[in-house]
Design a protein around this motif. Sequence first.
Motif, mmCIF file in Angstrom:
data_model
loop_
_atom_site.group_PDB
_atom_site.id
_atom_site.type_symbol
_atom_site.label_atom_id
_atom_site.label_comp_id
_atom_site.label_asym_id
_atom_site.label_seq_id
_atom_site.Cartn_x
_atom_site.Cartn_y
_atom_site.Cartn_z
ATOM 1 N N LEU A 23 0.831 -1.199 0.000
ATOM 2 C CA LEU A 23 0.000 0.000 0.000
ATOM 3 C C LEU A 23 0.869 1.255 0.000
ATOM 4 O O LEU A 23 0.610 2.196 -0.743
ATOM 5 C CB LEU A 23 -0.944 0.003 1.204
ATOM 6 N N ALA A 24 1.926 1.268 0.807
ATOM 7 C CA ALA A 24 2.829 2.426 0.850
ATOM 8 C C ALA A 24 3.466 2.657 -0.515
ATOM 9 O O ALA A 24 3.574 3.797 -0.979
ATOM 10 C CB ALA A 24 3.901 2.216 1.915
ATOM 11 N N ALA A 25 3.858 1.595 -1.191
ATOM 12 C CA ALA A 25 4.451 1.724 -2.527
ATOM 13 C C ALA A 25 3.417 2.224 -3.529
ATOM 14 O O ALA A 25 3.730 3.053 -4.391
ATOM 15 C CB ALA A 25 5.014 0.379 -2.976
ATOM 16 N N GLU A 26 2.188 1.769 -3.422
ATOM 17 C CA GLU A 26 1.122 2.178 -4.336
ATOM 18 C C GLU A 26 0.730 3.644 -4.127
ATOM 19 O O GLU A 26 0.440 4.352 -5.079
ATOM 20 C CB GLU A 26 -0.092 1.274 -4.151
ATOM 21 N N LEU A 27 0.729 4.094 -2.881
ATOM 22 C CA LEU A 27 0.324 5.472 -2.583
ATOM 23 C C LEU A 27 1.389 6.481 -2.968
ATOM 24 O O LEU A 27 1.073 7.628 -3.269
ATOM 25 C CB LEU A 27 -0.010 5.613 -1.098
ATOM 26 N N GLY A 28 2.635 6.087 -2.928
ATOM 27 C CA GLY A 28 3.713 7.014 -3.252
ATOM 28 C C GLY A 28 3.965 7.981 -2.117
ATOM 29 O O GLY A 28 3.567 7.764 -0.973
ATOM 30 N N GLY A 29 4.606 9.099 -2.430
ATOM 31 C CA GLY A 29 4.995 10.051 -1.395
ATOM 32 C C GLY A 29 3.942 11.078 -1.028
ATOM 33 O O GLY A 29 4.097 11.801 -0.054
ATOM 34 N N GLY A 30 2.856 11.171 -1.780
ATOM 35 C CA GLY A 30 1.859 12.203 -1.518
ATOM 36 C C GLY A 30 0.937 11.908 -0.349
ATOM 37 O O GLY A 30 0.260 12.793 0.147
ATOM 38 N N ILE A 31 0.896 10.664 0.081
ATOM 39 C CA ILE A 31 0.006 10.268 1.180
ATOM 40 C C ILE A 31 0.827 9.530 2.228
ATOM 41 O O ILE A 31 1.581 8.622 1.905
ATOM 42 C CB ILE A 31 -1.126 9.363 0.673
ATOM 43 N N ALA A 32 0.669 9.940 3.471
ATOM 44 C CA ALA A 32 1.390 9.302 4.576
ATOM 45 C C ALA A 32 0.479 8.306 5.278
ATOM 46 O O ALA A 32 -0.654 8.627 5.623
ATOM 47 C CB ALA A 32 1.858 10.353 5.567
ATOM 48 N N ILE A 33 0.986 7.089 5.482
ATOM 49 C CA ILE A 33 0.234 6.070 6.221
ATOM 50 C C ILE A 33 0.605 6.188 7.685
ATOM 51 O O ILE A 33 1.779 6.187 8.037
ATOM 52 C CB ILE A 33 0.562 4.647 5.729
ATOM 53 N N GLY A 34 -0.402 6.307 8.531
ATOM 54 C CA GLY A 34 -0.180 6.368 9.976
ATOM 55 C C GLY A 34 -0.356 4.989 10.591
ATOM 56 O O GLY A 34 0.069 3.983 10.030
ATOM 57 N N ALA A 35 -1.019 4.947 11.719
ATOM 58 C CA ALA A 35 -1.247 3.692 12.426
ATOM 59 C C ALA A 35 -2.156 2.778 11.614
ATOM 60 O O ALA A 35 -3.065 3.230 10.923
ATOM 61 C CB ALA A 35 -1.880 3.968 13.783
ATOM 62 N N SER A 36 -1.891 1.482 11.698
ATOM 63 C CA SER A 36 -2.747 0.516 11.023
ATOM 64 C C SER A 36 -3.209 -0.514 12.044
ATOM 65 O O SER A 36 -2.524 -0.785 13.028
ATOM 66 C CB SER A 36 -2.001 -0.168 9.878
ATOM 67 N N THR A 37 -4.392 -1.047 11.789
ATOM 68 C CA THR A 37 -4.930 -2.083 12.662
ATOM 69 C C THR A 37 -5.445 -3.231 11.811
ATOM 70 O O THR A 37 -5.709 -3.076 10.619
ATOM 71 C CB THR A 37 -6.079 -1.556 13.547
ATOM 72 N N LEU A 38 -5.589 -4.343 12.458
ATOM 73 C CA LEU A 38 -6.044 -5.564 11.806
ATOM 74 C C LEU A 38 -7.159 -6.159 12.646
ATOM 75 O O LEU A 38 -7.038 -6.225 13.872
ATOM 76 C CB LEU A 38 -4.864 -6.535 11.706
ATOM 77 N N ARG A 39 -8.219 -6.556 11.997
ATOM 78 C CA ARG A 39 -9.341 -7.166 12.718
ATOM 79 C C ARG A 39 -9.754 -8.433 11.982
ATOM 80 O O ARG A 39 -10.146 -8.363 10.820
ATOM 81 C CB ARG A 39 -10.512 -6.172 12.756
ATOM 82 N N PRO A 40 -9.630 -9.599 12.591
ATOM 83 C CA PRO A 40 -10.071 -10.828 11.929
ATOM 84 C C PRO A 40 -11.527 -10.720 11.488
ATOM 85 O O PRO A 40 -12.342 -10.067 12.148
ATOM 86 C CB PRO A 40 -9.895 -11.890 13.001
ATOM 87 N N TRP A 41 -11.843 -11.352 10.379
ATOM 88 C CA TRP A 41 -13.177 -11.287 9.797
ATOM 89 C C TRP A 41 -13.520 -12.673 9.251
ATOM 90 O O TRP A 41 -12.660 -13.391 8.763
ATOM 91 C CB TRP A 41 -13.158 -10.266 8.664
ATOM 92 N N ALA A 42 -14.791 -13.031 9.336
ATOM 93 C CA ALA A 42 -15.233 -14.319 8.774
ATOM 94 C C ALA A 42 -16.691 -14.216 8.367
ATOM 95 O O ALA A 42 -17.466 -13.453 8.930
ATOM 96 C CB ALA A 42 -15.052 -15.431 9.792
ATOM 97 N N SER A 43 -17.031 -14.980 7.352
ATOM 98 C CA SER A 43 -18.421 -15.131 6.942
ATOM 99 C C SER A 43 -18.717 -16.630 6.959
ATOM 100 O O SER A 43 -17.892 -17.422 7.404
ATOM 101 C CB SER A 43 -18.637 -14.541 5.543
ATOM 102 N N ALA A 44 -19.863 -17.019 6.448
ATOM 103 C CA ALA A 44 -20.203 -18.441 6.419
ATOM 104 C C ALA A 44 -19.245 -19.227 5.529
ATOM 105 O O ALA A 44 -19.003 -20.411 5.769
ATOM 106 C CB ALA A 44 -21.634 -18.624 5.934
ATOM 107 N N ASN A 45 -18.672 -18.568 4.521
ATOM 108 C CA ASN A 45 -17.833 -19.279 3.555
ATOM 109 C C ASN A 45 -16.364 -18.872 3.542
ATOM 110 O O ASN A 45 -15.552 -19.579 2.958
ATOM 111 C CB ASN A 45 -18.385 -19.055 2.139
ATOM 112 N N PHE A 46 -16.023 -17.750 4.140
ATOM 113 C CA PHE A 46 -14.668 -17.229 4.019
ATOM 114 C C PHE A 46 -14.094 -16.819 5.367
ATOM 115 O O PHE A 46 -14.829 -16.456 6.278
ATOM 116 C CB PHE A 46 -14.648 -16.001 3.093
#
Length: 102
Positions: A23-46
């Motif tokens: 994502l940082a490579a895709e955004l380039g220098g014009g956008i700064a990525i700050g804190a990131s979080t991860l939340r597990p996710w599930a559905s009936a099939n995935f």
Amino acid sequence: MIRWSPATPARPGCPHRRLTRLLAAELGGGIAIGASTLRPWASANFVGARHLFACAGNEAAKALQERLIATEWRLPGHIVADVAIEPGDGAGFTIEILTVED
């Protein structure tokens, strides 16, 4: 069923760190990525995770979302199922990427 907790580590093979770098490579220098979080996710099939990235920048959200949707993400064992951008306070916004296990 395993309950999610911020103290428990992500599932083995979780692509969060790799996704952050891509994502940082895709955004380039014009956008700064700050804190990131991860939340597990599930559905009936995935099983997957919601990856949230706080960002600062002034790029148009709709154009950025279309660009990120068109991106070919290389995440071994995972597929990017959805990308969404939510406006935040001031000049900030949040990028949410939903990944599912392949």
